[in-house]
Enzyme design. Structure first.
Site, PDB file in Angstrom:
ATOM      1  N   ASN A  11      25.020  15.123 -42.063  1.00  9.35           N
ATOM      2  CA  ASN A  11      24.975  16.433 -41.649  1.00  9.35           C
ATOM      3  C   ASN A  11      24.757  15.069 -39.729  1.00  9.35           C
ATOM      4  O   ASN A  11      24.256  14.250 -39.711  1.00  9.35           O
ATOM      5  CB  ASN A  11      23.162  16.747 -40.718  1.00  9.35           C
ATOM      6  CG  ASN A  11      22.650  17.848 -39.770  1.00  9.35           C
ATOM      7  OD1 ASN A  11      23.108  17.417 -38.948  1.00  9.35           O
ATOM      8  ND2 ASN A  11      22.499  18.725 -39.864  1.00  9.35           N
ATOM      9  N   ASP A  13      25.397  15.871 -36.365  1.00  8.64           N
ATOM     10  CA  ASP A  13      24.894  16.828 -34.987  1.00  8.64           C
ATOM     11  C   ASP A  13      24.731  15.425 -34.378  1.00  8.64           C
ATOM     12  O   ASP A  13      25.343  16.141 -33.301  1.00  8.64           O
ATOM     13  CB  ASP A  13      23.570  17.442 -35.191  1.00  8.64           C
ATOM     14  CG  ASP A  13      24.072  19.159 -36.300  1.00  8.64           C
ATOM     15  OD1 ASP A  13      25.161  19.647 -36.482  1.00  8.64           O
ATOM     16  OD2 ASP A  13      23.368  20.123 -36.457  1.00  8.64           O
ATOM     17  N   HIS A  14      23.987  14.614 -34.529  1.00  8.49           N
ATOM     18  CA  HIS A  14      23.629  13.933 -33.623  1.00  8.49           C
ATOM     19  C   HIS A  14      24.224  12.917 -32.845  1.00  8.49           C
ATOM     20  O   HIS A  14      24.250  12.571 -32.135  1.00  8.49           O
ATOM     21  CB  HIS A  14      21.975  13.566 -33.953  1.00  8.49           C
ATOM     22  CG  HIS A  14      20.485  14.913 -33.799  1.00  8.49           C
ATOM     23  ND1 HIS A  14      20.593  15.674 -32.779  1.00  8.49           N
ATOM     24  CD2 HIS A  14      20.207  15.223 -35.099  1.00  8.49           C
ATOM     25  CE1 HIS A  14      20.218  16.626 -33.327  1.00  8.49           C
ATOM     26  NE2 HIS A  14      19.803  16.375 -34.462  1.00  8.49           N
ATOM     27  N   ARG A  22      27.037  12.177 -22.866  1.00  4.06           N
ATOM     28  CA  ARG A  22      27.903  11.572 -21.263  1.00  4.06           C
ATOM     29  C   ARG A  22      29.036  13.198 -21.042  1.00  4.06           C
ATOM     30  O   ARG A  22      29.926  12.680 -20.071  1.00  4.06           O
ATOM     31  CB  ARG A  22      28.050  10.304 -21.653  1.00  4.06           C
ATOM     32  CG  ARG A  22      27.092   8.812 -20.926  1.00  4.06           C
ATOM     33  CD  ARG A  22      26.404   9.658 -19.611  1.00  4.06           C
ATOM     34  NE  ARG A  22      25.920   8.710 -19.368  1.00  4.06           N
ATOM     35  CZ  ARG A  22      25.538   6.462 -18.819  1.00  4.06           C
ATOM     36  NH1 ARG A  22      27.480   6.627 -19.581  1.00  4.06           N
ATOM     37  NH2 ARG A  22      24.658   6.379 -19.150  1.00  4.06           N
ATOM     38  N   ARG A  53      24.331  22.461 -27.973  1.00  6.27           N
ATOM     39  CA  ARG A  53      24.296  21.407 -27.347  1.00  6.27           C
ATOM     40  C   ARG A  53      24.435  20.405 -28.276  1.00  6.27           C
ATOM     41  O   ARG A  53      24.236  18.981 -27.194  1.00  6.27           O
ATOM     42  CB  ARG A  53      22.176  21.586 -27.602  1.00  6.27           C
ATOM     43  CG  ARG A  53      21.919  21.827 -28.968  1.00  6.27           C
ATOM     44  CD  ARG A  53      20.172  21.783 -29.121  1.00  6.27           C
ATOM     45  NE  ARG A  53      19.701  23.595 -28.292  1.00  6.27           N
ATOM     46  CZ  ARG A  53      18.492  22.757 -29.120  1.00  6.27           C
ATOM     47  NH1 ARG A  53      17.656  22.323 -29.383  1.00  6.27           N
ATOM     48  NH2 ARG A  53      17.927  23.707 -28.890  1.00  6.27           N
ATOM     49  N   HIS A  54      25.133  20.298 -29.284  1.00 12.81           N
ATOM     50  CA  HIS A  54      25.370  19.118 -29.685  1.00 12.81           C
ATOM     51  C   HIS A  54      26.629  19.853 -30.720  1.00 12.81           C
ATOM     52  O   HIS A  54      27.906  19.153 -29.639  1.00 12.81           O
ATOM     53  CB  HIS A  54      24.760  18.696 -30.989  1.00 12.81           C
ATOM     54  CG  HIS A  54      23.586  19.409 -31.811  1.00 12.81           C
ATOM     55  ND1 HIS A  54      24.407  20.059 -32.908  1.00 12.81           N
ATOM     56  CD2 HIS A  54      22.303  19.446 -32.810  1.00 12.81           C
ATOM     57  CE1 HIS A  54      23.319  21.249 -33.234  1.00 12.81           C
ATOM     58  NE2 HIS A  54      22.323  20.301 -33.156  1.00 12.81           N
ATOM     59  N   THR A 104      14.649  21.834 -32.922  1.00 13.35           N
ATOM     60  CA  THR A 104      15.225  21.183 -33.852  1.00 13.35           C
ATOM     61  C   THR A 104      14.782  22.951 -34.183  1.00 13.35           C
ATOM     62  O   THR A 104      14.025  23.414 -33.714  1.00 13.35           O
ATOM     63  CB  THR A 104      14.809  20.359 -34.643  1.00 13.35           C
ATOM     64  OG1 THR A 104      15.549  19.857 -36.163  1.00 13.35           O
ATOM     65  CG2 THR A 104      13.180  19.980 -34.638  1.00 13.35           C
ATOM     66  N   GLY A 199      14.433  16.572 -41.588  1.00 11.10           N
ATOM     67  CA  GLY A 199      13.016  15.385 -41.464  1.00 11.10           C
ATOM     68  C   GLY A 199      12.967  14.486 -42.188  1.00 11.10           C
ATOM     69  O   GLY A 199      12.662  13.698 -42.590  1.00 11.10           O
ATOM     70  N   GLY A 220      20.064  13.839 -41.832  1.00 14.85           N
ATOM     71  CA  GLY A 220      20.845  13.840 -40.433  1.00 14.85           C
ATOM     72  C   GLY A 220      20.391  12.957 -39.504  1.00 14.85           C
ATOM     73  O   GLY A 220      20.824  11.635 -39.503  1.00 14.85           O
ATOM     74  N   HIS A 221      19.180  13.836 -38.760  1.00 17.16           N
ATOM     75  CA  HIS A 221      18.911  12.952 -37.576  1.00 17.16           C
ATOM     76  C   HIS A 221      18.247  11.735 -37.603  1.00 17.16           C
ATOM     77  O   HIS A 221      18.337  10.427 -37.786  1.00 17.16           O
ATOM     78  CB  HIS A 221      17.482  13.771 -37.079  1.00 17.16           C
ATOM     79  CG  HIS A 221      16.717  13.108 -35.732  1.00 17.16           C
ATOM     80  ND1 HIS A 221      15.714  12.137 -36.397  1.00 17.16           N
ATOM     81  CD2 HIS A 221      17.801  13.479 -34.627  1.00 17.16           C
ATOM     82  CE1 HIS A 221      15.591  11.940 -34.702  1.00 17.16           C
ATOM     83  NE2 HIS A 221      16.791  12.329 -33.530  1.00 17.16           N
TER      84      HIS A 221
HETATM   85  N1  PXP Z   1      19.228  21.775 -43.583  1.00 12.97           N
HETATM   86  C1  PXP Z   1      19.567  22.003 -42.488  1.00 12.97           C
HETATM   87  C2  PXP Z   1      19.124  24.069 -42.927  1.00 12.97           C
HETATM   88  C3  PXP Z   1      18.965  21.939 -40.856  1.00 12.97           C
HETATM   89  O1  PXP Z   1      19.019  22.775 -39.690  1.00 12.97           O
HETATM   90  C4  PXP Z   1      18.434  20.906 -41.041  1.00 12.97           C
HETATM   91  C5  PXP Z   1      18.779  20.079 -39.238  1.00 12.97           C
HETATM   92  O2  PXP Z   1      19.795  20.964 -38.463  1.00 12.97           O
HETATM   93  C6  PXP Z   1      18.853  19.766 -41.830  1.00 12.97           C
HETATM   94  C7  PXP Z   1      18.921  19.762 -43.354  1.00 12.97           C
HETATM   95  C8  PXP Z   1      18.719  17.813 -41.478  1.00 12.97           C
HETATM   96  O3  PXP Z   1      17.648  18.060 -40.994  1.00 12.97           O
HETATM   97  P1  PXP Z   1      17.550  16.065 -39.868  1.00 12.97           P
HETATM   98  O4  PXP Z   1      18.414  15.982 -39.208  1.00 12.97           O
HETATM   99  O5  PXP Z   1      16.510  16.331 -39.736  1.00 12.97           O
HETATM  100  O6  PXP Z   1      17.882  15.178 -41.421  1.00 12.97           O
END
Ligand code: PXP
Length: 248
Positions: A11, A13-14, A22, A53-54, A104, A199, A220-221
């Site tokens: 993921n 997103d971050h 910025r 937001r992202h 989140t 997570g 992701g995060h």
């Molecule tokens: N799966 C789903 C459905 C999510 O919404 C997210 C967070 O966007 C993730 C997995 C990944 O979570 P994390 O960024 O905490 O690893």
């Protein structure tokens, strides 16, 4: 690829969160996605939130153009998002609950209470060939409802397990893990494909990766955070190795 292979969806997103801090063009989530692909990601996950937001609309356009691996498009069950998904027809659509004020995705989707509405919502997505996944808690009622509305995939929310682990509440973590284990087996017995995520870290991934019914983890995060120290490629490769060890 072997039947036992556990897919890793990265993921991104971050990467967009850091870019948007910025308001410029870097770091570029598309570059991260390509690098993740080269590092062994089996898919890329991106959540287009209502408040943008992202990830942005342009990021989704770009991902559809550049990716060689499948895109798992996470979205809320809104008309706006449905239109975007129908236009792009990504490989997979994961329906998630969304609240503006949350940091989140805090919980799973309430499928049981919204069964009719969700069944109508996902039908056109399935008709254009998207694999529809529903992000839910490890709760039998929600799994049964996801199955009834015609979802092919459920993604189990691992957040409660990971939070308990991070806070040192090990009995709670074990309890959450047991619920995830039982519900993976239950969902699989209904013919649903089982994914899991939210997570997950190097410390928490292995017990979940060891569930034989789980076919994909979306992470992701933690990976984006770890890439500050290691670089994205080694961070993904380390996660891949832990998943493979758990699976062996
Ligand atoms: N799966 C789903 C459905 C999510 O919404 C997210 C967070 O966007 C993730 C997995 C990944 O979570 P994390 O960024 O905490 O690893």
């Amino acid at each position: 690829m072997s039947e036992n292979h556990l897919r890793l969806g990265v993921n991104i997103d971050h990467v967009a969160t850091v870019r948007n801090a910025r308001g410029g063009a870097y770091p570029d989530p598309l570059r991260a996605a390509k690098l993740a692909e080269e590092a062994g990601a089996d898919g890329i996950t991106a959540h287009l939130r209502e408040d943008r937001r992202h990830i942005s609309d342009a990021d989704i356009d770009g991902l559809m153009d550049v990716l060689s691996v499948p895109l798992n498009f996470e979205m809320a069950a809104t008309d706006e998002m449905q239109k975007i998904a129908l236009r792009h027809k990504p490989h997979a659509v994961c329906i998630v609950p969304e609240k503006r004020e949350e940091r989140t995705t805090e919980g799973g989707l309430e499928v049981a209470r919204e069964e009719n509405k969700l069944a109508h919502f996902i039908a056109p997505l399935r008709d254009v060939g998207c694999r529809v996944s529903i992000f839910i808690a490890a709760d039998q009622r929600q799994i049964e409802a996801a199955h009834r509305i015609g979802a092919e995939v459920i993604e189990l929310h691992t957040g409660a397990y990971c939070d308990a682990h991070a806070e040192g509440r090990m009995e709670d973590a074990e309890h959450e893990l047991e619920a995830l284990r039982q519900m993976s087996t239950f969902a699989h017995s209904l013919g649903l494909e089982v994914h899991a995520g939210h997570g997950l870290t190097y410390d928490t991934v292995k017990p979940v990766a060891a569930f034989p019914e789980v076919k994909e983890l979306n992470i992701g995060h933690f990976l984006i955070g770890e890439s500050i120290f290691l670089g994205l490629t080694p961070a993904i490769q380390d996660m891949r190795r832990l998943m493979d060890e758990a699976r062996a």
